[in-house]
Structure formats: structure tokens, C-alpha cells
Design an enzyme around this catalytic site. Sequence first.
Site, PDB file in Angstrom:
ATOM      1  N   LYS A  99      -8.991  -1.925   5.458  1.00  0.00           N
ATOM      2  CA  LYS A  99      -9.212  -2.366   4.076  1.00  0.00           C
ATOM      3  C   LYS A  99      -8.184  -3.415   3.666  1.00  0.00           C
ATOM      4  O   LYS A  99      -8.503  -4.405   3.016  1.00  0.00           O
ATOM      5  CB  LYS A  99      -9.135  -1.170   3.123  1.00  0.00           C
ATOM      6  CG  LYS A  99     -10.368  -0.292   3.188  1.00  0.00           C
ATOM      7  CD  LYS A  99     -10.245   0.931   2.321  1.00  0.00           C
ATOM      8  CE  LYS A  99      -9.230   1.905   2.845  1.00  0.00           C
ATOM      9  NZ  LYS A  99      -9.421   3.292   2.519  1.00  0.00           N
ATOM     10  N   ARG A 152     -15.385  11.976   7.225  1.00  0.00           N
ATOM     11  CA  ARG A 152     -14.156  12.682   7.607  1.00  0.00           C
ATOM     12  C   ARG A 152     -13.803  13.754   6.581  1.00  0.00           C
ATOM     13  O   ARG A 152     -13.332  14.838   6.922  1.00  0.00           O
ATOM     14  CB  ARG A 152     -13.000  11.684   7.755  1.00  0.00           C
ATOM     15  CG  ARG A 152     -13.116  10.863   9.034  1.00  0.00           C
ATOM     16  CD  ARG A 152     -12.159   9.687   9.021  1.00  0.00           C
ATOM     17  NE  ARG A 152     -10.793  10.093   8.818  1.00  0.00           N
ATOM     18  CZ  ARG A 152      -9.881   9.358   8.171  1.00  0.00           C
ATOM     19  NH1 ARG A 152     -10.192   8.175   7.672  1.00  0.00           N
ATOM     20  NH2 ARG A 152      -8.659   9.810   8.030  1.00  0.00           N
ATOM     21  N   SER A 161      -8.211   3.342   8.838  1.00  0.00           N
ATOM     22  CA  SER A 161      -8.874   3.313   7.547  1.00  0.00           C
ATOM     23  C   SER A 161      -8.081   2.443   6.558  1.00  0.00           C
ATOM     24  O   SER A 161      -8.623   1.539   5.905  1.00  0.00           O
ATOM     25  CB  SER A 161      -8.993   4.758   7.046  1.00  0.00           C
ATOM     26  OG  SER A 161      -9.277   4.816   5.695  1.00  0.00           O
ATOM     27  N   ASP A 193     -15.544   1.839   6.771  1.00  0.00           N
ATOM     28  CA  ASP A 193     -14.532   2.817   6.347  1.00  0.00           C
ATOM     29  C   ASP A 193     -15.073   3.706   5.241  1.00  0.00           C
ATOM     30  O   ASP A 193     -14.808   4.902   5.217  1.00  0.00           O
ATOM     31  CB  ASP A 193     -13.252   2.121   5.881  1.00  0.00           C
ATOM     32  CG  ASP A 193     -12.263   3.147   5.355  1.00  0.00           C
ATOM     33  OD1 ASP A 193     -11.855   4.013   6.150  1.00  0.00           O
ATOM     34  OD2 ASP A 193     -11.951   3.134   4.157  1.00  0.00           O
ATOM     35  N   HIS A 251       0.858  -1.184   0.000  1.00  0.00           N
ATOM     36  CA  HIS A 251       0.000   0.000   0.000  1.00  0.00           C
ATOM     37  C   HIS A 251       0.897   1.238   0.000  1.00  0.00           C
ATOM     38  O   HIS A 251       1.868   1.308   0.748  1.00  0.00           O
ATOM     39  CB  HIS A 251      -0.894   0.017   1.246  1.00  0.00           C
ATOM     40  CG  HIS A 251      -1.765   1.240   1.295  1.00  0.00           C
ATOM     41  ND1 HIS A 251      -2.945   1.335   0.582  1.00  0.00           N
ATOM     42  CD2 HIS A 251      -1.613   2.423   1.928  1.00  0.00           C
ATOM     43  CE1 HIS A 251      -3.482   2.518   0.796  1.00  0.00           C
ATOM     44  NE2 HIS A 251      -2.694   3.205   1.601  1.00  0.00           N
TER      45      HIS A 251
HETATM   46  N1  URA Z   1      -6.269   6.689   2.566  1.00  0.00           N
HETATM   47  C1  URA Z   1      -7.206   5.931   3.184  1.00  0.00           C
HETATM   48  O1  URA Z   1      -7.553   4.861   2.712  1.00  0.00           O
HETATM   49  N2  URA Z   1      -7.739   6.389   4.311  1.00  0.00           N
HETATM   50  C2  URA Z   1      -7.395   7.558   4.886  1.00  0.00           C
HETATM   51  O2  URA Z   1      -7.911   7.896   5.927  1.00  0.00           O
HETATM   52  C3  URA Z   1      -6.431   8.347   4.226  1.00  0.00           C
HETATM   53  C4  URA Z   1      -5.870   7.881   3.062  1.00  0.00           C
END
Ligand code: URA
Length: 447
Positions: A191, A172, A187, A165, A86
Site C-alpha cells: 500500500k 486473513r 500488506s 491487499d 506509517h
Molecule cells: N496493517 C496492515 O495494513 N496490514 C496488516 O497485515 C496488518 C496491519
Amino acid sequence: MENKFNIVSLIRKKREGQALTKTEIRYLIDAYTADEIPDYQISAFLMASFINGLNAEESAALTESMLHSGIVVDLSHIPGMKVDKHSTGGVGDKLSLILAPIVASAGVPVPMISGRGLGHTGGTLDKLESIPGFTVDVDLNRYKEILEKHHLVLVGQTEEIAPADKRLYALRDVTATVESIPLIAGSIMSKKLAEGIDALVLDVKYGDGAFMKTEEQAAKLAHALVDIGLEFEKETIAYLTNMNQPLGYKIGNWFEVEESIDALKGEGPDDIMELSHLLSGTMIYLGGKATSVEEGIAKSKEQVENGQAYQKWLDIVEEQGGDISFIENPSSYPKASYEFEIKSEVSGYISALDAYEIGMASVELGAGRITKEEEVDPQAGIILKKKVGDKITKGETIFIAYTNKPTTIEAVSTKLYESVSVSETKPEKEFLISKVIDKKGIRDYPL
Ligand code: URA
């Protein structure tokens, strides 16, 4: 769901800086996902968390609750350690397209669920969809089938994965609570953990073109991400990498596919090749196909040199419906209607290329989106002719820009021109990769 808690008391507790219990956090997330708590109360909780922070236990509880708000994919029937990467996002960051086929070709399964670009940073899904026919929308059975067949699958997030999320992130975004390290970490990790991975490599970027502007902030985020990964018993290694100038020479969805093809043939720019091999080498190591990161890097280079990584890319593009004739012959891809150049008015050395401004210029040309609903133009983008440290003479081209929106040309020309700094002396070279953070703590890179 049984209403065990008084939501106002929980908000007050967090507002006063006290820690919530795991059960309290789970209640908040479950009840919100089930539509039993309104947006305004969760917004108040998010703001209290933003201001007072979350401790390690609260962060883990938040991640776990978000992770279990949807399905957690079970890939245990597929042999081998499943490893993903990621990136916290940058400009010209097309590394997923390069390292995923490299790692899969080395025999490590890569179940990759990616996002779209938002703001100045690009997204892997938009790049993949610039390949005519390529589909990133597959159901769970097909996801597993493609992964099993190719050791690789490249898809978008479904409604079933971490739905909490999706809703929290949207909230957010409109309540000024995005830039909180525990909220970002929860977050991202909810995922990633839901994909069914066994290990994770993180590219945490800092600089003008990154979410985290300083190396210190990036280190804090990387620690939070690694701690959550380890808490869930997933080997997690993070690198802090520089995003003060774009990665590579090409920005824009199809242009980045083009540069990835070069990289998969071993002909990519130095920064792209160095970072790709580090990240894919680390994934190969975590996937158990090398005994160290160094050996993983050597294996990654070998997979590019022997052509297997490029072949894997052709196979996955074809499997997911993409037209490989454009991969095999990138110059046949249709060009945008308008092309213009930005030239230097002075001579010297390029001392800075503001990645944020260049990313925003690319968005204005049509390559990205400001709101989630906007369509992106696969042909729009920017080609850099110079990078930081290069010599430049008056009249030489710095950028070539492409768009189908002629009304953007004037403003983008100014933005691009102003994104460049030129000095009389050659600037000092900045580190591309500065630190590694894993279960042993933080260390300087090289390892
Ligand atoms: N990327 C995400 O998946 N979540 C966040 O809160 C910020 C960047």
C-alpha cells in the site's frame, strides 16, 4: 489469465516448506485478484505461508505482486522527494496529524494514505473525519492536485490502490492468518509503495497496546519492512517505540485532533512532542531538507515555533472541506452527552496503564469499531489525568470518559479502573524510543 500452474501443487509446495518462485507467487496473486482462484484455495496458501514463513525473495515477490494488483501512483511531476510515515498502530497515536503538516511546511511533499481504526487502535481517517466537513474521499487527480498545491494530502485508500491487499486482508482476518510477519510486511508495504513515495519512515510499536507485544517481535517486523523498502530502492528508516501506555493524554477521534492542535502549537505532551519531532525530523532528512536526522529534528521544532506547521494544518483542513472554526476554537466542538470520572482508591505511583484495555474501553464508549462496518462517534473518548510514574492520592481522578451510549458506563468504568496499577514506589521510566533499524542494521536510540 492463462492457467500456467496447478494451484493445488503450489499450495502443497508451500505446505511442505519449500519456497515458491517469483512467477508462482505472482500467478497466485494475479489470478486471485482476477477472481480465478477461490477464497478457500488462497486461504490454504495463506495458512501454509503463515506456518512455514516466506523467505526474503518470496516476501519481495508477494509485495511486488500486491503492489501491481492496482495502480502505482506516479508523482514524478511533483518536485522533491515524496516521504510518508506509517505506524503499526497504537492507542492515542495521533502523530500523523502532527507530523504531516510539520514536514509539508518544511517543503517535503507528504502523500499520506491512511486507514481507519480497527479493534483497540485508532485510525487517522476517523480522526480527520471528526472535523466537520473534512473529506478523505478524493479521486486520483484531486489527490495529485492537493499534494502539488500544499505539499500535503490526507486521504483514504481507494479501490485502485493495492486491491489484492484489500481482499487478502479481509480473508486473513477470518482465517487466523493476520499475525504473520511476512504477510503483514507485504500488506503494509504494497500500500505504501503504491502511493508514489520515494522514502518512508516507520513507527513500529511494541507493548500491551501494540500489534507486536514484545520488542523482539517488533524488531523482526521492522527488519522485514525495511528490507522490502530497500529492495524497492526506497530509503526506509524504522523506529521501535513503546506502546505500553497510551500516547499523550487524549484518546478518541475529536479529542486526538484537539491534542494535535496543541502539539502543532508546541504545547503538546512531552511523549507526543518527542516522538513527533523524531519522526518528522527523519522525514525532513529523507526528503533532503536536512543533512542529518538531528538537523531534521531541529528544523521540525523550528516549523512548530515559527507557526508554519500550524498554518499548514489550517490550509489542508480548509482545502479538504473541513470547518476550521473548530480548529481555531476547539472548545466550541459539541460535547458528548455523558461524562464520568474514574478515581483512585489508593495512594502511590501509577506503575502501569494497560494501553490495550484503555483502547478497548474507548471503543466501547463509541470511539472505535469492532467490525469494519460500524460507525464511530467523534465525541466519544477518554482523557487521562495521570501517566505512568505520576504520583496519585486516594480520591484523585485518573480518567474522565465521554460517551453518547449510557449503557456502556458501568462496564467501561470497571475496565478503566482495572487498567491501572498503583505501586508504593516510583516505577523505573521505560524508553519511549528504543531502537532504530535502517540500511545499516539495528542500533540503540538515541542515535
Ligand atoms: N496493517 C496492515 O495494513 N496490514 C496488516 O497485515 C496488518 C496491519
